[in-house]
Enzyme design. Structure first.
Site, short mmCIF file in Angstrom:
data_model
loop_
_atom_site.label_atom_id
_atom_site.label_comp_id
_atom_site.label_asym_id
_atom_site.label_seq_id
_atom_site.Cartn_x
_atom_site.Cartn_y
_atom_site.Cartn_z
N TYR A 198 2.83 5.63 -1.66
CA TYR A 198 2.66 6.55 -0.53
C TYR A 198 4.02 6.99 0.02
O TYR A 198 4.27 8.18 0.24
CB TYR A 198 1.83 5.88 0.56
CG TYR A 198 1.58 6.76 1.76
CD1 TYR A 198 0.67 7.80 1.70
CD2 TYR A 198 2.28 6.57 2.95
CE1 TYR A 198 0.45 8.63 2.80
CE2 TYR A 198 2.08 7.38 4.05
CZ TYR A 198 1.15 8.40 3.97
OH TYR A 198 0.95 9.22 5.05
N SER A 205 5.53 12.63 6.46
CA SER A 205 5.29 11.37 7.18
C SER A 205 6.64 10.76 7.52
O SER A 205 7.63 11.02 6.84
CB SER A 205 4.49 10.40 6.29
OG SER A 205 4.60 9.08 6.76
#
Lengths: 261, 263
Positions: free
Chosen positions: A155, A142
């Site tokens: 995250y 990501s």
């Protein structure tokens, strides 16, 4: 057909980027094994691909569990004879105020996003090495591997970990002819992001996201899938340990594009 | 055919990575216009591509000459009707020189070709694309030395870091026109440019010790990433650099070199 004789495992293959990627591999001739913790989602995804004439199987998996990770690889080999490509797509996001976040939430995110990638890659690579398969692993990283989020600490840390795991495991497997790379998506248009960002209603969160997206729109799951297929295939034969960011220009952008609050 | 109907411009197309990409572009359905200062190599390359059934043209192009660059782009547009893809590949490495002894002229020569040359070709091409409303793709040629450095190549390293910055700034400037700008960052590739490294056994070993995949790349190892960036498959990528480097950027120390391949 770029993957005509290949077997591909896609974890988290029941929806979003996962199902988009599974579909692309199937269309390029691969046998696809969908790993998914949600049995209904996983089976539906497999049924859809099967109805379209593709070779596909569904195996329920919690990627954070070593036995289940190993079982997914074993079942893939039993059904289709090999594992040539592993796509580590399964992941979860938890959004919380940092001061209020409980440690169980943090642990849960790392268990799936980081421990899951380690366990699945180890299980698949053990099979590939034993079988002499010059395979390929593609992780879903990501932009948050680099760009922080104040309310998604776990995250972001997990994705920074995936970035480094891609490098280190890439090195560990290089002399076996197994390549490990990653795709780092920006904001992708999925059911989850649409509701969270107010995609259809032009919500203010969406405006802020687009102010940080030079290409002016969210990514389609298919665009992430295209990058996964590139890295999985022979065209990326001289790449390993590398993360490609498919982010519409976000990470390179200094300030913001004009936007109204 | 992933580049069906696309019209591609390749500078430095006469040999090495440029030529390998030209061959691959043609195989993927594109027509190509090659630019080079190497007239024999460029003409031969275009003839061979044409004989093999492709559509290829050679036009002389010295990227240090803005007049030639503008003529190159204009002639390419005349030949093909427009430009969808630019592979901005022309460049030199120059001899390694001790930093303390590097002359300003040598530093300027490398920057002039690698950075100013790339800027000239990219600007002329982008002006055409914007003018014609073409949502094109531009691929600049960086290097692993866009991220790492060698002590005796200050100018080359600076030029390839410059390409990385140019790629990012162009990506942001051209995003609103639907033009994507990315780069490749090859590791050590068997080309004329890398010959100096590959003839020396000690140097060869040292290079191999930094390549996890265990071999020095062929020009064909770079074509896959270039085709990916040129095609619509990378439609959400801009400002990025893809490193076909055999894993070098990932590696902290060195790898054991088991045996030296036959040169």
């Amino acid at each position: 057909m770029r993957f005509g004789d290949k077997t591909v495992i896609v974890t988290g293959g029941g929806r979003g980027i996962g199902i988009g990627t599974a579909k692309k591999f199937a269309e390029e001739g691969a046998s696809v094994v969908i790993g998914e913790i949600d049995a209904e989602l996983g089976q539906n995804a497999a049924d859809d691909l099967s109805d379209a004439g593709h070779r596909v199987a569904f195996v329920q998996v919690d990627v954070g569990d070593p036995n289940q990770a190993k079982n997914l690889v074993t079942e893939a080999v039993e059904k289709f004879g090999s594992v040539d490509v592993l796509v580590n797509n399964a992941g979860i996001i938890r959004t919380d105020d940092f001061l209020e976040t409980d440690i169980e939430t943090f642990d849960q995110v790392l268990r799936v996003n980081l421990r899951g990638v380690f366990l699945m890659t180890q299980a698949a690579a053990r099979h590939m090495v034993a079988a002499g398969t010059k395979g390929s692993v593609v992780n879903i990283c990501s932009i948050t591997a680099f760009a922080g989020m104040p309310d998604q600490v776990g995250y972001c840390v997990s994705k920074a970990g995936v970035f480094q795991m891609t490098r280190s495991i890439g090195l560990a497997l290089a002399d076996k002819g197994i390549r490990v790379n990653a795709v780092g998506p920006g904001t992708v248009r999925t059911e989850l992001s649409e509701s969270a960002l107010g995609y259809d209603s032009g919500g203010s969160v969406m405006k802020r996201v687009l102010a940080r997206t030079p290409l002016g729109r969210l990514a389609e799951p298919e665009e992430i899938a295209n990058a996964v297929l590139f890295l999985a295939g022979d065209d990326a034969g001289y790449l390993t340990g590398h993360t490609i960011f498919v982010d519409g220009g976000r990470l390179i952008q200094n300030i913001v594009l004009p936007f109204d609050e | 055919m992933r580049l069906e109907g696309k019209r591609a411009l390749i500078t430095g197309g006469g040999r090495g990575i440029g030529l390998a990409c030209a061959q691959r572009f043609v195989a993927e359905g594109a027509s190509v216009v090659l630019g080079d200062i190497l007239l024999d190599e460029g003409r031969t390359a275009a003839e061979e591509l044409t004989q093999a059934g492709g559509k290829a043209t050679f036009i002389e192009c010295d990227v240090t000459d803005v007049g030639q660059v503008n003529n190159f782009v204009a002639a390419a547009v005349d030949a093909c009707g427009g430009i969808d893809i630019l592979f901005n590949n022309a460049g030199i490495i120059g001899p390694g020189t001790d930093f303390l002894g590097t002359s300003e002229d040598e530093f300027r020569r490398i920057m002039e070709i690698n950075v100013f040359g790339a800027f000239r070709v990219a600007q002329a091409t982008a002006r055409h694309m914007v003018d014609q409303g073409i949502s094109g793709s531009i691929i600049n040629t960086g290097s692993m030395l866009s991220a790492l450095a060698n002590p005796d190549q200050a100018a080359y390293v600076s030029s390839k870091h410059g390409i990385h910055g140019l790629t990012k700034a162009m990506a942001l400037a051209l995003a609103k026109h639907g033009i994507r700008v990315n780069a490749i960052g090859p590791g050590t590739i068997k080309t004329a440019v890398a010959e100096a490294v590959l003839v020396n056994e000690t140097a060869y070993r040292r290079v191999l010790s930094r390549i996890p995949l265990g071999y020095i790349g062929e020009p064909e190892d770079v074509t896959g990433p270039v085709v990916f960036l040129a095609s619509d498959e990378s439609s959400y990528m801009t400002g990025q650099i893809i490193y076909p480097d055999g894993g070098r950027l990932a590696l902290n120390h060195v790898m054991p070199v088991k045996e030296l391949p036959a040169a």
